[in-house]
Scaffold this active site. Structure first.
Site, PDB file in Angstrom:
ATOM      1  N   GLY A   9      41.054  31.287  30.759  1.00  0.00           N
ATOM      2  CA  GLY A   9      41.204  31.256  31.803  1.00  0.00           C
ATOM      3  C   GLY A   9      42.405  29.502  32.779  1.00  0.00           C
ATOM      4  O   GLY A   9      42.270  29.595  33.532  1.00  0.00           O
ATOM      5  N   TYR A 154      29.346  41.019  40.930  1.00  0.00           N
ATOM      6  CA  TYR A 154      30.018  39.585  41.086  1.00  0.00           C
ATOM      7  C   TYR A 154      28.367  38.148  41.414  1.00  0.00           C
ATOM      8  O   TYR A 154      28.600  37.674  40.004  1.00  0.00           O
ATOM      9  CB  TYR A 154      30.834  38.945  42.140  1.00  0.00           C
ATOM     10  CG  TYR A 154      31.384  37.717  42.000  1.00  0.00           C
ATOM     11  CD1 TYR A 154      32.165  37.659  40.740  1.00  0.00           C
ATOM     12  CD2 TYR A 154      31.040  36.625  42.950  1.00  0.00           C
ATOM     13  CE1 TYR A 154      32.873  36.048  40.562  1.00  0.00           C
ATOM     14  CE2 TYR A 154      31.683  34.982  42.475  1.00  0.00           C
ATOM     15  CZ  TYR A 154      32.107  35.047  41.014  1.00  0.00           C
ATOM     16  OH  TYR A 154      32.437  33.738  41.230  1.00  0.00           O
TER      17      TYR A 154
HETATM   18  P1  NDP Z   1      41.913  32.468  39.438  1.00  0.00           P
HETATM   19  O1  NDP Z   1      42.005  33.637  39.368  1.00  0.00           O
HETATM   20  O2  NDP Z   1      42.944  31.210  39.642  1.00  0.00           O
HETATM   21  O3  NDP Z   1      41.808  32.169  37.902  1.00  0.00           O
HETATM   22  C1  NDP Z   1      40.875  33.159  36.607  1.00  0.00           C
HETATM   23  C2  NDP Z   1      41.825  32.436  35.105  1.00  0.00           C
HETATM   24  O4  NDP Z   1      40.581  33.344  34.811  1.00  0.00           O
HETATM   25  C3  NDP Z   1      42.868  33.022  35.156  1.00  0.00           C
HETATM   26  O5  NDP Z   1      43.887  32.223  34.035  1.00  0.00           O
HETATM   27  C4  NDP Z   1      43.130  34.111  34.722  1.00  0.00           C
HETATM   28  O6  NDP Z   1      43.930  34.629  33.434  1.00  0.00           O
HETATM   29  C5  NDP Z   1      41.901  34.178  33.659  1.00  0.00           C
HETATM   30  N1  NDP Z   1      41.193  35.333  33.473  1.00  0.00           N
HETATM   31  C6  NDP Z   1      40.971  36.459  34.363  1.00  0.00           C
HETATM   32  N2  NDP Z   1      40.409  37.861  33.463  1.00  0.00           N
HETATM   33  C7  NDP Z   1      41.112  37.358  32.411  1.00  0.00           C
HETATM   34  C8  NDP Z   1      40.731  37.810  30.982  1.00  0.00           C
HETATM   35  N3  NDP Z   1      39.797  38.894  30.768  1.00  0.00           N
HETATM   36  N4  NDP Z   1      40.504  37.693  30.062  1.00  0.00           N
HETATM   37  C9  NDP Z   1      41.545  36.625  29.843  1.00  0.00           C
HETATM   38  N5  NDP Z   1      41.505  35.509  30.984  1.00  0.00           N
HETATM   39  C10 NDP Z   1      41.114  36.087  31.881  1.00  0.00           C
HETATM   40  O7  NDP Z   1      40.702  32.062  40.043  1.00  0.00           O
HETATM   41  P2  NDP Z   1      39.229  30.703  39.585  1.00  0.00           P
HETATM   42  O8  NDP Z   1      40.168  29.680  38.948  1.00  0.00           O
HETATM   43  O9  NDP Z   1      39.108  30.144  40.737  1.00  0.00           O
HETATM   44  O10 NDP Z   1      38.005  31.544  38.963  1.00  0.00           O
HETATM   45  C11 NDP Z   1      38.178  30.468  37.842  1.00  0.00           C
HETATM   46  C12 NDP Z   1      36.835  30.434  36.822  1.00  0.00           C
HETATM   47  O11 NDP Z   1      35.787  29.954  38.511  1.00  0.00           O
HETATM   48  C13 NDP Z   1      36.077  32.297  37.627  1.00  0.00           C
HETATM   49  O12 NDP Z   1      35.246  31.917  36.479  1.00  0.00           O
HETATM   50  C14 NDP Z   1      35.636  32.242  38.244  1.00  0.00           C
HETATM   51  O13 NDP Z   1      33.890  32.767  38.685  1.00  0.00           O
HETATM   52  C15 NDP Z   1      34.820  30.598  38.904  1.00  0.00           C
HETATM   53  N6  NDP Z   1      34.268  30.179  40.601  1.00  0.00           N
HETATM   54  C16 NDP Z   1      35.470  30.657  41.022  1.00  0.00           C
HETATM   55  C17 NDP Z   1      35.592  29.863  42.845  1.00  0.00           C
HETATM   56  C18 NDP Z   1      36.262  30.090  43.792  1.00  0.00           C
HETATM   57  O14 NDP Z   1      35.678  30.020  44.674  1.00  0.00           O
HETATM   58  N7  NDP Z   1      37.180  30.002  43.819  1.00  0.00           N
HETATM   59  C19 NDP Z   1      34.229  29.628  42.990  1.00  0.00           C
HETATM   60  C20 NDP Z   1      33.208  29.788  42.345  1.00  0.00           C
HETATM   61  C21 NDP Z   1      33.749  30.334  40.443  1.00  0.00           C
HETATM   62  P3  NDP Z   1      45.007  35.856  33.628  1.00  0.00           P
HETATM   63  O15 NDP Z   1      45.192  36.816  34.693  1.00  0.00           O
HETATM   64  O16 NDP Z   1      45.887  35.569  32.863  1.00  0.00           O
HETATM   65  O17 NDP Z   1      44.435  36.208  32.520  1.00  0.00           O
HETATM   66  C1  8X3 Z   2      32.957  32.065  44.172  1.00  0.00           C
HETATM   67  C2  8X3 Z   2      32.358  31.465  45.138  1.00  0.00           C
HETATM   68  O1  8X3 Z   2      31.256  32.280  46.926  1.00  0.00           O
HETATM   69  O2  8X3 Z   2      33.034  33.508  46.125  1.00  0.00           O
HETATM   70  O3  8X3 Z   2      32.007  32.509  43.380  1.00  0.00           O
HETATM   71  O4  8X3 Z   2      31.137  34.118  45.822  1.00  0.00           O
HETATM   72  S1  8X3 Z   2      32.009  32.956  45.811  1.00  0.00           S
END
Ligand code: NDP
Ligand code: 8X3
Length: 252
Positions: A9, A154
């Site tokens: 990702g 989620y």
């Molecule tokens: P983004 O949407 O900015 O990035 C998510 C990344 O995951 C992208 O690079 C996307 O790439 C990749 N991705 C999604 N599905 C797939 C798949 N099936 N195969 C390969 N790659 C995939 O989100 P974040 O950076 O915020 O999220 C990153 C992680 O952090 C996640 O696990 C999220 O749950 C976690 N998180 C996020 C928070 C937030 O508030 N933003 C808080 C807590 C945790 P592409 O679409 O190119 O495949």
């Molecule tokens: C992402 C943070 O609070 O939207 O994991 O679930 S929250």
């Protein structure tokens, strides 16, 4: 020999920023995601800042077992050199109540956040156990500790990430392999746009408050990785100052 960090990702948000942060620590970067043009942009950004760093790109869907196994075959020569795996690819879909939510959304979240993380971990871990070193960093969430309305599935996937991180640590006890579960609160990335597919709704999530940035989380991951080999940061909850709990946010 170069030490490689693999980040899933890496095309956006936390994965993108973590790729840059680990490149800054001298790791060669294996960046993965589904959008190849974004991976190419990331490679340019890394090379512009750290010209000496090697970068490899791999475009596949972590939730697709066949694509993951093709990736593992294609990169067989590189995999033994991976020292750090950041299981970051993940997403949320919707905030509908359980009696109204879409089965497709549920499947996408479970397949990506749980099964995807497992497919990648199962593929990479034998190379770490073989050399008895390495560090797996999983992206959990505060949603992996506490639930909120409309977040049930989620949250369940992130509770699973926490359980899997703990399970890994138990299975790896006695080895030199570290496992860290990073658990952020609200971070501005593409996350909310992916969740709602609606820019106005996504913007509203962060209205009147200062969220974390992807770089805040990347710095934290890089810090965990840089601890001495005998130190394992097992779990880390990181909220923005404007957020006290999953559903307690101070807004102006
Ligand atoms: P983004 O949407 O900015 O990035 C998510 C990344 O995951 C992208 O690079 C996307 O790439 C990749 N991705 C999604 N599905 C797939 C798949 N099936 N195969 C390969 N790659 C995939 O989100 P974040 O950076 O915020 O999220 C990153 C992680 O952090 C996640 O696990 C999220 O749950 C976690 N998180 C996020 C928070 C937030 O508030 N933003 C808080 C807590 C945790 P592409 O679409 O190119 O495949
Ligand atoms: C992402 C943070 O609070 O939207 O994991 O679930 S929250």
């Amino acid at each position: 020999m170069a030490k490689w960090a693999m980040i899933t990702g890496a095309t956006a948000g936390i994965g993108w920023a973590t790729s840059l942060a680990l490149a800054g620590q001298g790791f060669s970067i294996l960046a993965t995601g589904r959008r190849y043009e974004k991976l190419q942009e990331l490679e340019k950004a890394i090379k512009a800042k750290f010209p000496q760093v090697q970068v490899k790109l791999a475009c596949f869907d972590v939730s697709d077992r066949f694509e993951v196994s093709e990736f593992l075959k294609a990169e067989a020569a590189l995999l033994p050199q991976i020292e750090v795996l950041v299981n970051n690819a993940g997403l949320a879909k919707g905030t509908d109540k359980m009696h109204e939510a879409s089965l497709d959304d549920w499947e996408t979240m479970i397949d990506t956040n749980v099964k995807g993380l497992l497919f990648i971990t199962r593929g990479i871990l034998p190379f770490l156990t073989q050399k008895n070193s390495g560090h797996i960093v999983n992206l959990g969430s505060v949603a992996g500790r506490w639930t909120y309305p409309g977040g049930g599935v989620y949250c369940a996937t992130k509770f699973a990430v926490r359980a899997l991180s703990e399970g890994l640590r138990r299975d790896l006890l006695g080895t030199k392999i570290r496992v860290t579960n990073i658990e952020p609160g609200m971070v501005t990335t593409e996350f909310s746009m992916v969740r709602f597919n609606d820019q106005a709704r996504a913007d509203k999530v962060y209205e009147g408050m200062t969220p974390l940035t992807a770089e805040d989380i990347a710095d934290t991951i890089a810090w965990c990785v840089a601890r001495p080999a005998h130190v394992n940061i097992q779990e880390l909850v990181i909220y923005p100052t404007d957020q006290a709990h999953v559903d307690a946010v101070a807004r102006k």
